[in-house]
Design a protein around this motif. Structure first.
Motif, PDB file in Angstrom:
ATOM      1  N   LYS A 157       0.986  -1.220  -0.030  1.00 29.45           N
ATOM      2  CA  LYS A 157      -0.148  -0.154   0.115  1.00 29.45           C
ATOM      3  C   LYS A 157       0.804   1.237   0.026  1.00 29.45           C
ATOM      4  O   LYS A 157       1.768   1.290   0.634  1.00 29.45           O
ATOM      5  N   LEU A 158       0.524   2.074  -0.829  1.00 31.68           N
ATOM      6  CA  LEU A 158       1.507   3.284  -1.045  1.00 31.68           C
ATOM      7  C   LEU A 158       1.449   4.455   0.380  1.00 31.68           C
ATOM      8  O   LEU A 158       0.529   4.238   0.918  1.00 31.68           O
ATOM      9  N   LYS A 159       2.562   4.717   0.697  1.00 29.00           N
ATOM     10  CA  LYS A 159       2.691   5.147   2.285  1.00 29.00           C
ATOM     11  C   LYS A 159       2.290   6.688   1.971  1.00 29.00           C
ATOM     12  O   LYS A 159       1.645   7.072   2.896  1.00 29.00           O
ATOM     13  N   ARG A 160       2.962   7.421   1.044  1.00 28.76           N
ATOM     14  CA  ARG A 160       2.557   8.742   0.933  1.00 28.76           C
ATOM     15  C   ARG A 160       1.421   9.240   0.392  1.00 28.76           C
ATOM     16  O   ARG A 160       1.157   8.645  -0.683  1.00 28.76           O
ATOM     17  N   PHE A 161       0.593  10.146   0.844  1.00 25.00           N
ATOM     18  CA  PHE A 161      -0.623  10.518   0.347  1.00 25.00           C
ATOM     19  C   PHE A 161      -0.629  11.988  -0.122  1.00 25.00           C
ATOM     20  O   PHE A 161      -0.425  12.831   0.890  1.00 25.00           O
ATOM     21  N   ASN A 162      -1.112  12.065  -1.240  1.00 25.47           N
ATOM     22  CA  ASN A 162      -1.127  13.667  -1.904  1.00 25.47           C
ATOM     23  C   ASN A 162      -2.334  13.453  -2.644  1.00 25.47           C
ATOM     24  O   ASN A 162      -2.642  12.971  -3.487  1.00 25.47           O
ATOM     25  N   ILE A 163      -3.406  14.258  -1.942  1.00 24.21           N
ATOM     26  CA  ILE A 163      -4.793  14.335  -2.617  1.00 24.21           C
ATOM     27  C   ILE A 163      -4.766  14.702  -3.715  1.00 24.21           C
ATOM     28  O   ILE A 163      -5.752  14.380  -4.641  1.00 24.21           O
ATOM     29  N   ASN A 164      -3.895  15.679  -4.396  1.00 26.34           N
ATOM     30  CA  ASN A 164      -3.643  16.029  -5.738  1.00 26.34           C
ATOM     31  C   ASN A 164      -3.875  14.781  -6.763  1.00 26.34           C
ATOM     32  O   ASN A 164      -4.165  15.012  -7.917  1.00 26.34           O
ATOM     33  N   ASN A 165      -3.096  13.923  -6.293  1.00 25.35           N
ATOM     34  CA  ASN A 165      -3.007  12.727  -7.174  1.00 25.35           C
ATOM     35  C   ASN A 165      -4.239  11.770  -7.429  1.00 25.35           C
ATOM     36  O   ASN A 165      -4.617  10.808  -8.141  1.00 25.35           O
ATOM     37  N   TYR A 166      -5.439  12.189  -6.415  1.00 20.54           N
ATOM     38  CA  TYR A 166      -6.667  11.508  -6.529  1.00 20.54           C
ATOM     39  C   TYR A 166      -7.963  12.249  -7.078  1.00 20.54           C
ATOM     40  O   TYR A 166      -9.173  11.709  -7.036  1.00 20.54           O
ATOM     41  N   LEU A 167      -7.496  13.516  -7.283  1.00 20.83           N
ATOM     42  CA  LEU A 167      -8.747  14.520  -7.687  1.00 20.83           C
ATOM     43  C   LEU A 167      -8.691  14.424  -9.244  1.00 20.83           C
ATOM     44  O   LEU A 167      -7.747  14.476  -9.974  1.00 20.83           O
ATOM     45  N   PHE A 168      -9.751  14.242  -9.935  1.00 18.10           N
ATOM     46  CA  PHE A 168      -9.901  14.117 -11.473  1.00 18.10           C
ATOM     47  C   PHE A 168     -10.578  15.354 -11.785  1.00 18.10           C
ATOM     48  O   PHE A 168     -11.666  15.672 -11.775  1.00 18.10           O
ATOM     49  N   GLY A 169      -9.663  16.317 -12.577  1.00 19.89           N
ATOM     50  CA  GLY A 169      -9.979  17.528 -13.322  1.00 19.89           C
ATOM     51  C   GLY A 169      -9.785  18.640 -12.409  1.00 19.89           C
ATOM     52  O   GLY A 169      -9.810  19.765 -13.052  1.00 19.89           O
ATOM     53  N   TYR A 170      -9.378  18.487 -11.208  1.00 20.77           N
ATOM     54  CA  TYR A 170      -9.101  19.874 -10.390  1.00 20.77           C
ATOM     55  C   TYR A 170      -8.108  19.569  -9.087  1.00 20.77           C
ATOM     56  O   TYR A 170      -7.915  18.432  -9.093  1.00 20.77           O
ATOM     57  N   THR A 171      -7.711  20.746  -8.484  1.00 23.29           N
ATOM     58  CA  THR A 171      -6.583  20.280  -7.566  1.00 23.29           C
ATOM     59  C   THR A 171      -7.346  20.809  -6.197  1.00 23.29           C
ATOM     60  O   THR A 171      -8.201  21.214  -6.126  1.00 23.29           O
ATOM     61  N   GLU A 172      -6.409  20.540  -5.283  1.00 24.61           N
ATOM     62  CA  GLU A 172      -6.765  20.597  -3.837  1.00 24.61           C
ATOM     63  C   GLU A 172      -7.156  22.064  -3.514  1.00 24.61           C
ATOM     64  O   GLU A 172      -7.998  22.139  -2.509  1.00 24.61           O
ATOM     65  N   ASP A 173      -6.661  23.078  -4.296  1.00 27.25           N
ATOM     66  CA  ASP A 173      -6.828  24.442  -3.868  1.00 27.25           C
ATOM     67  C   ASP A 173      -8.160  24.875  -4.249  1.00 27.25           C
ATOM     68  O   ASP A 173      -8.938  25.982  -3.701  1.00 27.25           O
ATOM     69  N   LYS A 174      -8.930  24.181  -4.796  1.00 24.66           N
ATOM     70  CA  LYS A 174     -10.361  24.345  -5.117  1.00 24.66           C
ATOM     71  C   LYS A 174     -11.424  23.891  -4.177  1.00 24.66           C
ATOM     72  O   LYS A 174     -12.535  24.059  -4.348  1.00 24.66           O
ATOM     73  N   LEU A 175     -10.847  23.143  -3.023  1.00 23.35           N
ATOM     74  CA  LEU A 175     -11.637  22.647  -2.175  1.00 23.35           C
ATOM     75  C   LEU A 175     -11.659  23.497  -0.745  1.00 23.35           C
ATOM     76  O   LEU A 175     -10.651  24.050  -0.228  1.00 23.35           O
ATOM     77  N   LYS A 176     -12.793  23.434  -0.195  1.00 24.44           N
ATOM     78  CA  LYS A 176     -12.898  23.803   1.257  1.00 24.44           C
ATOM     79  C   LYS A 176     -12.118  22.942   2.112  1.00 24.44           C
ATOM     80  O   LYS A 176     -12.214  21.719   1.965  1.00 24.44           O
ATOM     81  N   PRO A 177     -11.522  23.492   3.392  1.00 22.16           N
ATOM     82  CA  PRO A 177     -10.888  22.602   4.261  1.00 22.16           C
ATOM     83  C   PRO A 177     -11.782  21.373   4.710  1.00 22.16           C
ATOM     84  O   PRO A 177     -11.090  20.341   4.737  1.00 22.16           O
ATOM     85  N   THR A 178     -13.032  21.458   4.908  1.00 24.63           N
ATOM     86  CA  THR A 178     -13.708  20.517   5.515  1.00 24.63           C
ATOM     87  C   THR A 178     -13.956  19.350   4.234  1.00 24.63           C
ATOM     88  O   THR A 178     -14.033  18.284   4.811  1.00 24.63           O
ATOM     89  N   GLU A 179     -14.406  20.061   3.189  1.00 24.47           N
ATOM     90  CA  GLU A 179     -14.608  18.919   2.127  1.00 24.47           C
ATOM     91  C   GLU A 179     -13.168  18.202   1.618  1.00 24.47           C
ATOM     92  O   GLU A 179     -13.315  16.922   1.458  1.00 24.47           O
ATOM     93  N   ARG A 180     -11.983  18.887   1.750  1.00 25.33           N
ATOM     94  CA  ARG A 180     -10.875  18.382   1.628  1.00 25.33           C
ATOM     95  C   ARG A 180     -10.439  17.154   2.529  1.00 25.33           C
ATOM     96  O   ARG A 180     -10.179  15.961   2.300  1.00 25.33           O
ATOM     97  N   ASP A 181     -10.683  17.497   3.857  1.00 24.92           N
ATOM     98  CA  ASP A 181     -10.782  16.423   5.102  1.00 24.92           C
ATOM     99  C   ASP A 181     -11.640  15.192   4.710  1.00 24.92           C
ATOM    100  O   ASP A 181     -11.022  13.906   4.866  1.00 24.92           O
ATOM    101  N   GLU A 182     -12.778  15.499   4.247  1.00 23.50           N
ATOM    102  CA  GLU A 182     -13.798  14.390   4.204  1.00 23.50           C
ATOM    103  C   GLU A 182     -13.378  13.303   2.831  1.00 23.50           C
ATOM    104  O   GLU A 182     -13.375  12.325   2.969  1.00 23.50           O
TER     105      GLU A 182
END
Length: 277
Positions: free
Chosen positions: A224-249
């Protein structure tokens, strides 16, 4: 019988041992809307089409010295693909000195050995969670060979061929062959762990678990991959487009999906067992 890298077993006849590698990879993505999910599935179908999968399997056959007899391939509707490749003994070249070493195999740039009566298959399984916004792509590859070399020598290339979050690998040696004196051999090489066939730089990226049954020549490794970068799992946009609560969820949902696949159980069941213990 312990085999040194310089040794070759003298057999009574052809090496009848069957060595099978099952390589399963998972790619996970967060797709919030129906449009995002459809775009992700379209991307996966294009990235891992039957044509590209055939190319990957051809490189695998080269790595283990096989001659391709026949290829059957199919792209499915609405998604997914399958390829089945029958292979036979390939060109005989000089036996490599690391045949029995537990070392990572090469990338596809040379033919190293021979085999017979063998096959390679791949099937893909895109799917999505109906409510949680998670899309998952799984590819199953099976490499079954007869002869001296283990299909584990193709593992390094397979890992490099897929952008994967979780890997499950199973290796098993079946049947028996005989040495020149008629004594049965149920395995013809030493093996401690599948991990020894994975380069150190790749192992450093993953958490790994081994479950091995040495007396049955069965070996199992999960990664299982160790390091987690949310931008690698968003399709069509990046983390800066999310609200903090939405990001955490989203992170919680993605990590839950990865944990469930890695441990082979739903997270609520694991939590309940932990509380009871």
């Amino acid at each position: 019988m312990k085999i040194t890298p310089e040794q070759r077993i003298e057999l009574h006849g052809f090496n009848n041992l069957t060595k099978s590698l099952s390589f399963n990879m998972y790619d996970i993505c967060y797709t919030k809307t129906k449009e995002e999910r459809e775009a992700y599935l379209e991307y996966i179908d294009e990235q891992y089409s039957a044509e590209r999968l055939s190319s990957i399997l051809k490189n695998v056959s080269d790595l283990i010295g096989a001659h391709v007899l026949n290829i059957a391939k199919q792209d499915y509707i609405p998604q997914g693909a399958s390829v089945t490749m029958l292979i036979s003994e390939g060109p005989v070249v000089e036996v490599p000195t690391d045949t029995y070493k537990e070392t990572p195999g090469p990338l596809p740039n040379n033919v190293v050995m021979q085999l017979d009566k063998s096959h390679i298959t791949v099937h893909t399984y895109p799917e999505f969670h109906p409510n949680e916004g998670i899309s998952t792509f799984r590819a199953d590859i099976d490499v079954s060979t007869c002869g001296e070399i283990s299909p584990l020598k193709a593992l390094n290339y397979l890992i490099h061929s897929f952008d994967t979050d979780i890997i499950t690998m199973d290796y098993r040696v079946r049947g028996f062959t005989r040495d020149r004196n008629g004594r049965k051999l149920f395995i013809d090489h030493d093996i401690n762990s599948i991990q020894n066939y994975i380069p150190d730089e790749i192992k450093g990226l993953y958490d790994m678990i081994d479950v091995n049954v040495y007396q049955e020549n069965i070996f199992h490794t999960k990664c299982k991959l160790k390091r987690f970068n949310i931008n690698n799992y968003l399709f069509g946009y990046t983390e800066d487009k999310l609200k903090p609560t939405e990001r955490d969820e989203i992170i919680e949902r993605l990590q839950t999906e990865m944990d469930e696949i890695f441990y082979g159980a739903n997270v609520p069941v694991l939590k309940k067992d932990k509380n009871q213990g």
